[in-house]
Design an enzyme around this catalytic site. Structure first.
Site, short mmCIF file in Angstrom:
data_model
loop_
_atom_site.label_atom_id
_atom_site.label_comp_id
_atom_site.label_asym_id
_atom_site.label_seq_id
_atom_site.Cartn_x
_atom_site.Cartn_y
_atom_site.Cartn_z
N LYS A 22 0.84 -1.22 0.00
CA LYS A 22 0.00 0.00 0.00
C LYS A 22 0.86 1.26 0.00
O LYS A 22 0.63 2.18 -0.77
CB LYS A 22 -0.90 -0.01 1.24
N ASN A 23 1.85 1.28 0.89
CA ASN A 23 2.63 2.52 1.06
C ASN A 23 3.66 2.73 -0.05
O ASN A 23 4.33 3.77 -0.08
CB ASN A 23 3.27 2.56 2.44
N ARG A 94 -4.28 10.85 4.51
CA ARG A 94 -3.20 11.85 4.56
C ARG A 94 -2.23 11.73 3.40
O ARG A 94 -1.60 12.70 3.00
CB ARG A 94 -2.42 11.69 5.85
N CYS A 118 -4.62 13.52 13.31
CA CYS A 118 -4.81 12.12 12.93
C CYS A 118 -4.79 11.31 14.21
O CYS A 118 -4.23 11.75 15.22
CB CYS A 118 -3.67 11.76 11.99
N ARG A 123 1.26 14.80 13.14
CA ARG A 123 1.70 14.58 11.76
C ARG A 123 1.73 15.84 10.89
O ARG A 123 1.01 15.95 9.89
CB ARG A 123 0.86 13.49 11.09
N ASP A 307 4.78 0.76 11.98
CA ASP A 307 3.60 0.08 11.44
C ASP A 307 3.50 -1.38 11.89
O ASP A 307 2.52 -2.06 11.56
CB ASP A 307 3.58 0.16 9.90
N ILE A 329 8.23 7.20 16.77
CA ILE A 329 7.87 7.90 15.53
C ILE A 329 6.61 8.75 15.71
O ILE A 329 6.57 9.91 15.31
CB ILE A 329 7.66 6.90 14.35
N ARG A 399 -8.64 -0.41 4.79
CA ARG A 399 -7.74 0.59 4.19
C ARG A 399 -6.41 -0.04 3.82
O ARG A 399 -5.72 0.45 2.92
CB ARG A 399 -7.48 1.73 5.18
#
Ligand code: EPZ
Length: 420
Positions: A22-23, A94, A118, A123, A307, A329, A399
């Site tokens: 996805k990213n 985002r 968020c 962020r 993640d 993070i 998502r």
């Protein structure tokens, strides 16, 4: 709203096919705005976030076609009719801010809604904006929108990122590809998704050196052309299913999973007693004996990814001994803790660290979460919990995880989606 019902306690066994990342897909789709020619992306995952990015690209007047029936190939290309990324789309996702760099670089202006807060942290996008300013863009904030303009085009610059932001690196890399002269991005993020983007840009005619390092050197070109690019497999999906195999005491073959993209995840899992080994076109994962509490701290790649933090915490909840998990993070990424505790986990948070004291077993309960990885950590926990777990707000899962219940059910999990 759909829910997921899990009856835990069944060891997983079999094979799961890992989809495209996805990213990686999201910035690659934004890269389609850099050229009027067709950028063909293959191995595109079928996810809600991808549908949102398709809607955003289409809003710019650029065609997004699906040349194959399986929906896993996208062809993006055309003239840009609108440079606006509206609040209604950006607030949903985002990653929409990734159109900023490509739009300014190609047509000299963009109007992109500020994403706002968020669930996992504030962020900000200051590093994206500062870098574009260094490249000559004039940035104005107005009515909740960022307006960036560079009517004469962008020029190369020496940019040192204050922190290795994934999104800022991607936005500036895309912008620099069409800037006049040389750009250096120092302290760049090194996530595999950034290398995938850079490889695709090179296939489109960009001149980039230092791919995979924290210093990217880009010689701008006047125009980019079309290309065909296969998206890398999703390393977070891979790590998530590795945790699922481990927590159930099972073993899985994760087809297409790549050990060289797992970074610290493979080491942490090994210390916890989980064997991850590379095989032909995939990874084998199995739990050796008991699970051991293992500390981890989230860091930019190749450190342990934020993640994967929630999924590791679910695993550590049933490990022998304690584990300290530190999140560096994002400032608010422990939303899964109270939910895991509802399943019987013993987790205490103090500042940026969580201490997880392993328990012999979890017990099922209804739970919900406010973001994607927190939600999937509850699915992972539910697979090992006694009795029934119901995970609410499944739209978070949709998502970023394709067919999560089908993939797990095919490997022996008792899991189903309840509609409504
Ligand atoms: C990407 O977000 C991922 N999203 C995130 O995935 C991931 O958690 C994150 O990188 C870190 O690995 C996509 O790739 C689409 P950052 P991004 O810019 O680019 C601060 C998921 O679950 N920062 O590297 O937004 C920021 O606040 C998600 O799939 C600034 O201060 O992450 C954060 O603390 C969620 N100013 C840190 O840097 C800036 O201008 C890292 O953020 C930019 C970032």
């Amino acid at each position: 709203m759909d829910r997921i019902l899990i009856r835990g306690g069944r060891p997983l066994s079999g094979e799961i096919a890992i989809g495209g990342a996805k990213n990686a897909a999201l910035p690659l789709m934004a890269a389609g705005l850099l050229t009027p020619e067709r950028l063909v992306l293959t191995n595109v995952p079928q996810l809600a976030d991808i549908a949102t990015m398709k809607a955003l690209i289409a809003q710019h007047g650029v065609a997004v076609e699906q040349p194959t029936n399986d929906g896993r190939t996208l062809a993006i290309g055309g003239e840009i009719a609108s440079t606006e990324a509206p609040y209604d789309i950006v607030r949903k996702m985002r990653a929409s801010v990734l159109v900023l760099g490509p739009l300014v670089a190609r047509v000299g202006e963009a109007r992109v809604s500020l994403p706002g807060g968020c669930a996992i942290g504030t962020r900000p996008i200051d590093l994206h904006l500062k870098g574009l300013e260094q490249m000559g863009a004039v940035i104005r904030l107005d009515g909740g929108y960022v307006h960036a303009s560079a009517p004469q085009g962008l020029r190369g610059a020496a940019i040192v990122l204050a922190m290795p932001s994934v999104g800022a690196t991607e936005n500036l890399l895309m912008a620099a590809s069409l800037a006049d002269g040389q750009t250096i991005i120092a302290n760049a993020a090194r996530e595999p998704e950034i290398s995938d983007l850079a490889d695709c840009l090179v296939a489109m005619g960009a001149r980039i050196e230092g791919i995979g390092t924290d210093r990217l050197t880009i010689e701008g070109v006047r125009r980019l052309h079309g290309a065909t690019h296969a998206i890398i497999p999703d390393r977070i999906e891979t790590g998530t299913y590795a945790c699922a195999a481990a927590i159930t005491g099972g073993s899985l073959f994760l087809r297409h999973g790549r050990l060289d993209h797992l970074g610290a995840v493979a080491r942490v899992l090994a210390e916890a007693g989980v064997e991850v080994s590379a095989e032909d076109d995939g990874l084998s994962v199995r739990r050796l004996n008991g699970l051991h509490g293992t500390d981890a701290m989230t860091e930019p790649y190749p450190g342990f990814p934020t993640d994967m933090q929630a999924q590791l915490m679910a695993l550590m909840a049933v490990a022998e001994g304690a584990a300290m998990i530190t999140e560096t993070i994002f400032e608010n990424r422990f939303m899964h803790v109270p939910e895991l505790n509802r399943l019987g986990a013993r987790v205490n948070v103090h500042g940026a660290s969580a201490i997880v004291r392993g328990v012999p077993a979890l017990s099922g309960a209804p739970v919900m979460a406010t973001d994607l990885r927190a939600s999937v950590s509850l699915v992972v926990a539910g697979l090992a919990a006694r009795g029934e777990t119901i995970v609410n707000r499944v739209y978070h899962l949709d998502r970023g995880y394709e067919a999560v219940e089908q993939k797990l059910a095919a490997c022996g999990a008792e899991i189903e989606r309840l509609a409504g």
